[in-house]
Design a protein around this motif. Sequence first.
Motif, PDB file in Angstrom:
ATOM      1  N   ALA A   1      -3.586  15.199   5.027  1.00 53.58           N
ATOM      2  CA  ALA A   1      -2.341  14.546   5.510  1.00 53.58           C
ATOM      3  C   ALA A   1      -0.834  16.352   5.824  1.00 53.58           C
ATOM      4  CB  ALA A   1      -1.283  13.705   4.614  1.00 53.58           C
ATOM      5  N   GLY A   2      -1.949  17.709   6.188  1.00 52.45           N
ATOM      6  CA  GLY A   2      -1.096  18.371   6.345  1.00 52.45           C
ATOM      7  C   GLY A   2       0.235  18.537   5.260  1.00 52.45           C
ATOM      8  N   ILE A   3      -0.257  18.729   3.707  1.00 56.46           N
ATOM      9  CA  ILE A   3       0.470  18.884   2.530  1.00 56.46           C
ATOM     10  C   ILE A   3      -0.214  20.633   2.339  1.00 56.46           C
ATOM     11  CG2 ILE A   3       1.507  18.390   1.072  1.00 56.46           C
ATOM     12  CD1 ILE A   3       2.003  15.647   2.005  1.00 56.46           C
TER      13      ILE A   3
ATOM     14  N   PHE B   1       6.802  14.761   3.645  1.00 58.25           N
ATOM     15  CA  PHE B   1       6.394  13.243   3.171  1.00 58.25           C
ATOM     16  C   PHE B   1       6.337  12.020   3.719  1.00 58.25           C
ATOM     17  CE2 PHE B   1       8.221  10.122   1.151  1.00 58.25           C
ATOM     18  CZ  PHE B   1       7.053  10.140  -0.886  1.00 58.25           C
ATOM     19  N   ARG B   2       7.659  11.425   4.562  1.00 58.57           N
ATOM     20  CA  ARG B   2       7.297  10.544   5.652  1.00 58.57           C
ATOM     21  C   ARG B   2       6.009  10.228   6.505  1.00 58.57           C
ATOM     22  NH1 ARG B   2      13.289   9.788   7.179  1.00 58.57           N
ATOM     23  NH2 ARG B   2      14.098   9.253   4.785  1.00 58.57           N
TER      24      ARG B   2
ATOM     25  N   ARG C   1       0.682   8.174   7.128  1.00 61.30           N
ATOM     26  CA  ARG C   1      -0.869   8.184   7.822  1.00 61.30           C
ATOM     27  C   ARG C   1      -1.783   7.640   7.073  1.00 61.30           C
ATOM     28  NH1 ARG C   1      -4.644  11.504   5.754  1.00 61.30           N
ATOM     29  NH2 ARG C   1      -6.576  12.490   7.068  1.00 61.30           N
ATOM     30  N   ASP C   2      -0.829   7.714   5.759  1.00 60.79           N
ATOM     31  CA  ASP C   2      -1.989   7.221   4.670  1.00 60.79           C
ATOM     32  C   ASP C   2      -1.534   6.213   4.345  1.00 60.79           C
ATOM     33  OD1 ASP C   2      -2.696   9.725   3.794  1.00 60.79           O
ATOM     34  OD2 ASP C   2      -2.391   9.906   1.948  1.00 60.79           O
ATOM     35  N   THR C   3      -0.681   5.224   4.527  1.00 60.12           N
ATOM     36  CA  THR C   3      -0.454   3.578   4.873  1.00 60.12           C
ATOM     37  C   THR C   3      -1.505   3.490   6.122  1.00 60.12           C
ATOM     38  OG1 THR C   3       2.117   4.416   3.383  1.00 60.12           O
ATOM     39  CG2 THR C   3       1.091   2.218   4.919  1.00 60.12           C
ATOM     40  N   ASP C   4      -1.302   4.319   7.386  1.00 60.93           N
ATOM     41  CA  ASP C   4      -2.024   3.266   8.400  1.00 60.93           C
ATOM     42  C   ASP C   4      -3.733   3.943   8.147  1.00 60.93           C
ATOM     43  OD1 ASP C   4       0.104   2.511   9.191  1.00 60.93           O
ATOM     44  OD2 ASP C   4       0.388   4.769  10.830  1.00 60.93           O
ATOM     45  N   SER C   5      -3.671   4.816   7.072  1.00 66.26           N
ATOM     46  CA  SER C   5      -5.510   4.623   6.786  1.00 66.26           C
ATOM     47  C   SER C   5      -6.011   3.928   5.511  1.00 66.26           C
ATOM     48  CB  SER C   5      -5.458   6.041   6.296  1.00 66.26           C
ATOM     49  OG  SER C   5      -5.242   7.134   7.183  1.00 66.26           O
TER      50      SER C   5
ATOM     51  N   ALA D   1       1.103  -1.081  -0.090  1.00 62.70           N
ATOM     52  CA  ALA D   1      -0.398   0.280   0.116  1.00 62.70           C
ATOM     53  C   ALA D   1       0.657   1.508  -0.183  1.00 62.70           C
ATOM     54  CB  ALA D   1      -0.939   0.158   1.037  1.00 62.70           C
ATOM     55  N   GLY D   2       1.861   0.981   0.175  1.00 64.32           N
ATOM     56  CA  GLY D   2       2.630   2.314   1.077  1.00 64.32           C
ATOM     57  C   GLY D   2       3.142   2.697  -0.478  1.00 64.32           C
ATOM     58  N   THR D   3       3.354   1.495  -1.044  1.00 69.02           N
ATOM     59  CA  THR D   3       4.296   1.870  -1.905  1.00 69.02           C
ATOM     60  C   THR D   3       3.460   2.924  -3.503  1.00 69.02           C
ATOM     61  OG1 THR D   3       6.097  -0.204  -2.192  1.00 69.02           O
ATOM     62  CG2 THR D   3       5.672   0.350  -4.670  1.00 69.02           C
ATOM     63  N   ALA D   4       2.202   1.899  -3.541  1.00 71.76           N
ATOM     64  CA  ALA D   4       0.874   2.960  -4.260  1.00 71.76           C
ATOM     65  C   ALA D   4       1.168   4.033  -3.748  1.00 71.76           C
ATOM     66  CB  ALA D   4       0.061   2.007  -4.490  1.00 71.76           C
ATOM     67  N   ILE D   5       0.609   4.862  -2.776  1.00 75.87           N
ATOM     68  CA  ILE D   5       0.451   6.191  -2.051  1.00 75.87           C
ATOM     69  C   ILE D   5       1.660   6.393  -2.259  1.00 75.87           C
ATOM     70  CG2 ILE D   5       0.526   6.884   0.031  1.00 75.87           C
ATOM     71  CD1 ILE D   5      -0.968   4.630   1.342  1.00 75.87           C
TER      72      ILE D   5
END
Length: 464
Positions: A274-276, A315-316, A321-325, A243-247
């Motif tokens: 996500a704060g960006i 970025f990290r 955040r998005d990976t854990d979501s 998931a993190g790779t796709a995100i």
Amino acid sequence: ADGIEGLEHANLGGAKGIFRERTIDVPDEIIERFIENDIDTILRSYMRQAAIDIELQRKFGSVDLHEQIGRIQNEAKAKANLFVSKEVANTILAKGDDAVMRIEAMRDILRGVYGLPDNPYAPTAVAARLALDFNNWTMLGGVTLSSLPDMGRIVMTEGFQNAFPMVRAMITDFKSWKMMAEEVRLAGTSLDMALQTRALALSSVGELPQRYTNAERAAGYVSNAFFMANLLSPWNAFIKQAAGTAIAHRMLKEAGRFAKGTISPNMEARFLSAGIDGQMARNIAAQFDKHGEVVNGLNMANSHLWDDKATQRAFRAALARDTDSTILTPGAGDQPLFAHKIWGRILTQYKSFVFTSASRVMLPAMQMRDRNVLHGMLMMTFIGGLVVMLKDRMNGRATVDSIGEFALDGIDQSGITSWLFSANNAIEAVSDNQAGIRPMLDMGPWWDSTLRWKVGSVFGPSAG
């Protein structure tokens, strides 16, 4: 806090004072029975407690949030003084007290001290914590099979267009995929092979403090080994890396569009949540242009080479955040307060996924309403239906023989409806399948469930 970026002269004493002293000038032999020697426990506790205290200090200027809490109290008093009516004034003050209570609760949950018993060595407290571990050993043998619908979450959040380069790299260029998987680990997630983070969170033991007795320590060793033996932690690590790779691929692609103002409203909302913002997106795009690369269509961040550390950190943080979501990992704010107390953990064990699904799956899906959500829901439902059929075969039960029953079981297993189906399942169990969605749709025969099943469906596995 010397050596911590941005906190060179900060006082991180706070309620626990974990930064106040580094050494105790006492021979180890004298206090050996009070010293924790398990590196797994030390690492997990330090990551949870020290990291939280550092971020609280960086964000709010103190660990106990006394300044922010003081402002809320002063604002409530000032507003209350504007009204002559004591009833209205008391209502305002009560709202202020309630806000402070919730902020303090969230702070303490993050720091791992909320709802701790006065005497953690009391037999009832020890027995309650051991019961949570015992339930894991006896009830989670097939949990990895139940987790397969996680694959559909990647499609739901990232879409096929971003998931496909990740899958292609996994199959044809595993070296590049491993490099991106390392990027996800550098972001501070997918560390389940070492920390069992998601497995512990899903089983309501992730935020418990260190194990106080020898029995609890032994139970902890068994739980860690069990989550490896049933393949849950390896699966969690793998699916989070995927998931993190796709995100990361999507973030790097969309950052340039965000900077140029050509990003879609849904993607812009995801970046902002996500704060960006636009400026940070420009910084990410610039760092990617300078240090990143594209390998077989997969965007490689190479964030370890980035010279802008603030952008690297942003970025990290967004990636984690998005990976854990995407691969649901319950956090501090996903459950009601009572579920963080020991009696609440017993009542709601294995319900953390249900609570988390409401805020991270069901509500975002209702807000986004795009093709990615539809494709992901269909994929999760299909895989969920297959999982139910496999479980039925493994347990010698008759499998469903209609598309409607298959779809209903798939929706239930996928978790996309959060607590709605969980409540429905409890109603069906208590009523012997005479009330609920399935009997309403004339699906499934009448059956007489055991008292254990009925009690467990409502009050948790320990009660059952």
